[in-house]
Design a protein around this motif. Structure first.
Motif, PDB file in Angstrom:
ATOM      1  N   ALA A 169     -15.301 -24.864 -13.568  1.00  0.00           N
ATOM      2  CA  ALA A 169     -16.150 -24.415 -12.467  1.00  0.00           C
ATOM      3  C   ALA A 169     -17.583 -24.895 -12.680  1.00  0.00           C
ATOM      4  O   ALA A 169     -18.273 -25.261 -11.728  1.00  0.00           O
ATOM      5  N   ALA A 170     -18.040 -24.912 -13.951  1.00  0.00           N
ATOM      6  CA  ALA A 170     -19.393 -25.365 -14.246  1.00  0.00           C
ATOM      7  C   ALA A 170     -19.571 -26.813 -13.820  1.00  0.00           C
ATOM      8  O   ALA A 170     -20.575 -27.180 -13.187  1.00  0.00           O
ATOM      9  N   ASP A 171     -18.601 -27.641 -14.147  1.00  0.00           N
ATOM     10  CA  ASP A 171     -18.642 -29.054 -13.787  1.00  0.00           C
ATOM     11  C   ASP A 171     -18.706 -29.219 -12.267  1.00  0.00           C
ATOM     12  O   ASP A 171     -19.565 -29.915 -11.734  1.00  0.00           O
ATOM     13  N   VAL A 172     -17.804 -28.531 -11.577  1.00  0.00           N
ATOM     14  CA  VAL A 172     -17.757 -28.629 -10.117  1.00  0.00           C
ATOM     15  C   VAL A 172     -19.077 -28.155  -9.514  1.00  0.00           C
ATOM     16  O   VAL A 172     -19.623 -28.774  -8.594  1.00  0.00           O
ATOM     17  N   GLY A 173     -19.615 -27.060 -10.089  1.00  0.00           N
ATOM     18  CA  GLY A 173     -20.884 -26.524  -9.599  1.00  0.00           C
ATOM     19  C   GLY A 173     -22.016 -27.510  -9.763  1.00  0.00           C
ATOM     20  O   GLY A 173     -22.762 -27.789  -8.822  1.00  0.00           O
ATOM     21  N   VAL A 174     -22.156 -28.062 -10.968  1.00  0.00           N
ATOM     22  CA  VAL A 174     -23.225 -29.027 -11.232  1.00  0.00           C
ATOM     23  C   VAL A 174     -23.087 -30.236 -10.306  1.00  0.00           C
ATOM     24  O   VAL A 174     -24.055 -30.705  -9.699  1.00  0.00           O
ATOM     25  N   MET A 175     -21.858 -30.727 -10.150  1.00  0.00           N
ATOM     26  CA  MET A 175     -21.653 -31.903  -9.311  1.00  0.00           C
ATOM     27  C   MET A 175     -21.959 -31.603  -7.845  1.00  0.00           C
ATOM     28  O   MET A 175     -22.511 -32.447  -7.134  1.00  0.00           O
ATOM     29  N   GLY A 176     -21.621 -30.390  -7.409  1.00  0.00           N
ATOM     30  CA  GLY A 176     -21.924 -30.013  -6.020  1.00  0.00           C
ATOM     31  C   GLY A 176     -23.419 -29.964  -5.766  1.00  0.00           C
ATOM     32  O   GLY A 176     -23.920 -30.489  -4.773  1.00  0.00           O
ATOM     33  N   VAL A 177     -24.144 -29.338  -6.707  1.00  0.00           N
ATOM     34  CA  VAL A 177     -25.596 -29.226  -6.555  1.00  0.00           C
ATOM     35  C   VAL A 177     -26.237 -30.623  -6.562  1.00  0.00           C
ATOM     36  O   VAL A 177     -27.117 -30.921  -5.756  1.00  0.00           O
ATOM     37  N   THR A 178     -25.768 -31.490  -7.480  1.00  0.00           N
ATOM     38  CA  THR A 178     -26.368 -32.825  -7.533  1.00  0.00           C
ATOM     39  C   THR A 178     -26.021 -33.628  -6.276  1.00  0.00           C
ATOM     40  O   THR A 178     -26.836 -34.417  -5.812  1.00  0.00           O
ATOM     41  N   GLN A 179     -24.850 -33.383  -5.719  1.00  0.00           N
ATOM     42  CA  GLN A 179     -24.482 -34.056  -4.469  1.00  0.00           C
ATOM     43  C   GLN A 179     -25.501 -33.713  -3.371  1.00  0.00           C
ATOM     44  O   GLN A 179     -25.949 -34.589  -2.635  1.00  0.00           O
ATOM     45  N   LEU A 180     -25.890 -32.434  -3.311  1.00  0.00           N
ATOM     46  CA  LEU A 180     -26.921 -32.013  -2.353  1.00  0.00           C
ATOM     47  C   LEU A 180     -28.275 -32.612  -2.710  1.00  0.00           C
ATOM     48  O   LEU A 180     -29.022 -33.057  -1.855  1.00  0.00           O
ATOM     49  N   GLY A 181     -28.583 -32.615  -4.021  1.00  0.00           N
ATOM     50  CA  GLY A 181     -29.874 -33.112  -4.473  1.00  0.00           C
ATOM     51  C   GLY A 181     -30.079 -34.582  -4.154  1.00  0.00           C
ATOM     52  O   GLY A 181     -31.190 -35.013  -3.847  1.00  0.00           O
TER      53      GLY A 181
END
Lengths: 315, 293
Positions: A127-139
């Motif tokens: 979940a941490a990986d998916v979360g970080v990747m999601g946030v960076t996708q927005l960033g």
């Protein structure tokens, strides 16, 4: 190492020479007379002649190029037409805002991206990986000047933690100045941190699947030890490349963010010079920024050799 | 790596399975849907918008979202939804043509460099690419607009130039691995020249790479256009553009935040859609890379 440095140095020199010719020619191919362009069609003939003289437009193409380049090599960047001050002086003043801003943003970006990228890579698929990747996708997708405007609404207008723009000057106190650079630095850093975190993660994942990491694990190192002692250092080369590119981007890319916060930095200066058609300023500042970018890339390539001993002894 | 049919899928029914996998990829479906919404909005705006974007209606100025104006109105009383629809045209057109420029010049250069690998020509093309990369793109865009004046066309040129080395490098590196393949050797034995091999055998097999990179450059182009028009160097008034809508909203942001919110969201969602689509396409074309970057 010497040979590596010398070849890099040679390519640095060639790049700079070509860049100066390109920039010079770009301004040269201006449709019509630069003096008329700068002063407008209604200008008096004697003012035009004076400006032509000042711009050195009466000499040949070759002598004009040489005097421009020669001037820059000795620190003479010409005199701004609109401000009637030496360009070198103006740049010097404004660099004290743009440079700290770029360094501030780069520091933030690195401080956010390294832990985020390493964390995501070490917990791949969680979940941490998916979360970080999601946030960076927005960033990556968010326009930084819009993000800056949103931060102004929240932190300057509603919460009143920061001022909405402007710069007090370093003589008014270090912390006060840093505070006024904080929102701009965050706005600049967010997309860069997102890119850097993604590069860090994927580079680390690549390295973690290599044989020497498996060997380290077989030797009895824990996953965490293998990552910190063996994989991280080897994953750094692409990350360094991106950091180098980002520094030059932040220096040049500040132009838009400086506009959002009304910061009197290099970016605002070049933008005002464009509006005022002050081509002497535009030409010299563009060359200076290109120089900064090429020089930073050179330093990054030299730093590869420090990280990767193979490069030191020739490939 | 790029020869999909040969490496990853059985020859029969390959297209069908590709579609099936495409529809199962969440990022591809979501990304394509977002992108499609904005492309459709741009296309529909040629035929119909809720309100006329040039019509000034001071009585209705700076209104928040309502049934009449779903996204509110700006300081001239113009409907923000209509302006975003028309603004999508400029953003999409600029980014699309800029990608086209990058491909039109970059792909042939990359193919040419790969066909003559190690020659002086290859060296010149690659060093030329490095040089363009060394220029800070935003600064050059500003230089171009300083010289030729701000306009959407100059924004296209400024963004397009920086797409050329991206496609040239990608094409060259993709082509270099393909030149090692047996079918290229067979083509050479059959007496085909380097140019013909590049067009008939190399190009079709780097198309997947180009599509993925094209999507990413498209999204970067949208961001770059927004930035340029925010500082007044993109499309000129009265053509609405997302970047300029944001610039105009800035002085009114304390009492009319909706004016800044919606154009920014439009940029964010379009770019996000294209990026997700790019990721999805890459995974689709090359499953080995799934979840990597």
């Amino acid at each position: 190492m010497l040979r590596y440095t010398l070849t890099r140095l040679l390519s640095l020199a060639v790049s700079l020479a070509v860049a100066s010719v390109v920039i010079f020619m770009a301004v040269e191919i201006l449709p019509g007379d630069p003096a008329t362009l700068m002063l407008g069609v209604n200008a008096q003939e004697d003012t035009l002649a004076a400006l032509r003289e000042q711009l050195g437009l009466n000499g040949s193409l070759w002598s004009r190029y040489l005097s421009w380049v020669g001037g820059m090599l000795t620190g003479d960047f010409g005199t701004s037409y609109t401000y009637r001050t030496p360009v070198a002086e103006m740049v010097g003043e404004r660099l004290w805002i743009s440079l700290p801003l770029a360094i501030y943003a780069l520091t933030l970006s690195t401080l956010i991206a390294f832990p985020a990228g390493i964390w995501a890579a070490s917990k791949r698929g969680s979940a941490a990986d998916v979360g970080v990747m999601g946030v960076t996708q927005l960033g990556v997708a968010i326009p930084n000047f819009w993000f800056a405007m949103l931060m102004v609404v929240v932190f300057a207008i509603n919460l009143r933690w920061f001022s909405a723009g402007g710069f007090p000057g370093w003589d008014k106190g270090f912390w006060l100045s840093m505070k006024s650079l904080t929102l701009p630095a965050i706005a600049l850093a967010l997309p860069q941190a997102s890119i850097l975190a993604r590069v860090m993660r994927s580079s680390l994942l690549d390295t973690l699947s290599e044989d020497f990491v498996r060997t380290a694990r077989a030797k009895g190192l824990s996953k965490r030890q293998a990552l910190w002692r063996h994989a991280l250092r080897n994953a750094l080369i692409p990350v360094l490349t991106i950091i180098g590119l980002q520094f030059s981007f932040l220096l040049a890319g500040g132009i838009i963010i400086e506009n959002v916060f009304y910061l009197p930095g290099l970016g605002r200066m070049i933008f005002q010079a464009v509006s005022a058609r002050d081509l002497i300023v535009v030409e010299s500042v563009v060359m200076l920024l290109v120089f900064a970018v090429i020089a930073v890339n050179f330093l990054v390539e030299i730093s590869y050799a420090l990280v990767d001993p193979r490069l030191r002894h020739g490939r | 790596m790029t020869d999909l049919r040969a490496d990853h899928l059985p020859p029969s029914g390959a297209p069908v399975r590709l579609w099936g996998r495409a529809l199962k990829s969440r990022s591809l479906v979501l990304g394509a849907a977002l992108t499609l919404i904005f492309v459709l909005a741009a296309l529909v705006s040629f035929l119909w918008t809720p309100f006329d974007v040039t019509g000034i209606d001071i009585a209705n100025k700076i209104k928040g979202p309502s049934a009449r104006n779903p996204l509110g109105t700006d300081h001239f009383g113009r409907d923000i939804l209509s302006m975003i629809m028309v603004g999508a045209r400029v953003s999409i057109a600029v980014a699309f043509v800029a990608v086209g420029i990058g491909m039109a010049f970059g792909v042939p250069l990359g193919l040419w460099a790969a066909a003559r690998k190690g020659s002086l020509l290859d060296e010149v093309i690659m060093r030329g690419n490095d040089l363009v990369f060394a220029f800070p793109s935003l600064v050059i865009a500003i230089l171009i607009t300083a010289i030729f004046g701000p306009s959407a066309v100059n924004a296209i040129v400024a963004i397009g130039i920086f797409n050329i080395p991206v496609f040239a490098r990608l094409t060259r590196s993709g082509a270099l691995t393909l030149w090692q393949k047996d079918y290229v050797l067979a083509a050479r034995v059959a007496g085909k020249g380097a140019a013909r091999i590049s067009v008939e055998h190399i190009l079709p097999n780097v198309t997947n790479l180009l599509i993925v990179q094209g999507t990413i450059q498209f999204s970067l182009g949208i961001l770059a256009e927004a930035g340029l028009s925010y500082v007044g160097l993109g499309a000129q008034p009265p053509t609405p553009s997302w970047g300029r809508m944001l610039a105009e909203s800035q002085t009114m942001i304390s009492f009319a935040p909706h004016m800044a919110l919606f154009p920014g969201l439009a940029i964010l969602l379009t770019v996000l859609g294209l990026n997700l689509m790019g990721d999805g396409l890459r995974d689709l074309f090359d499953p080995k890379l799934r979840g990597r970057s």
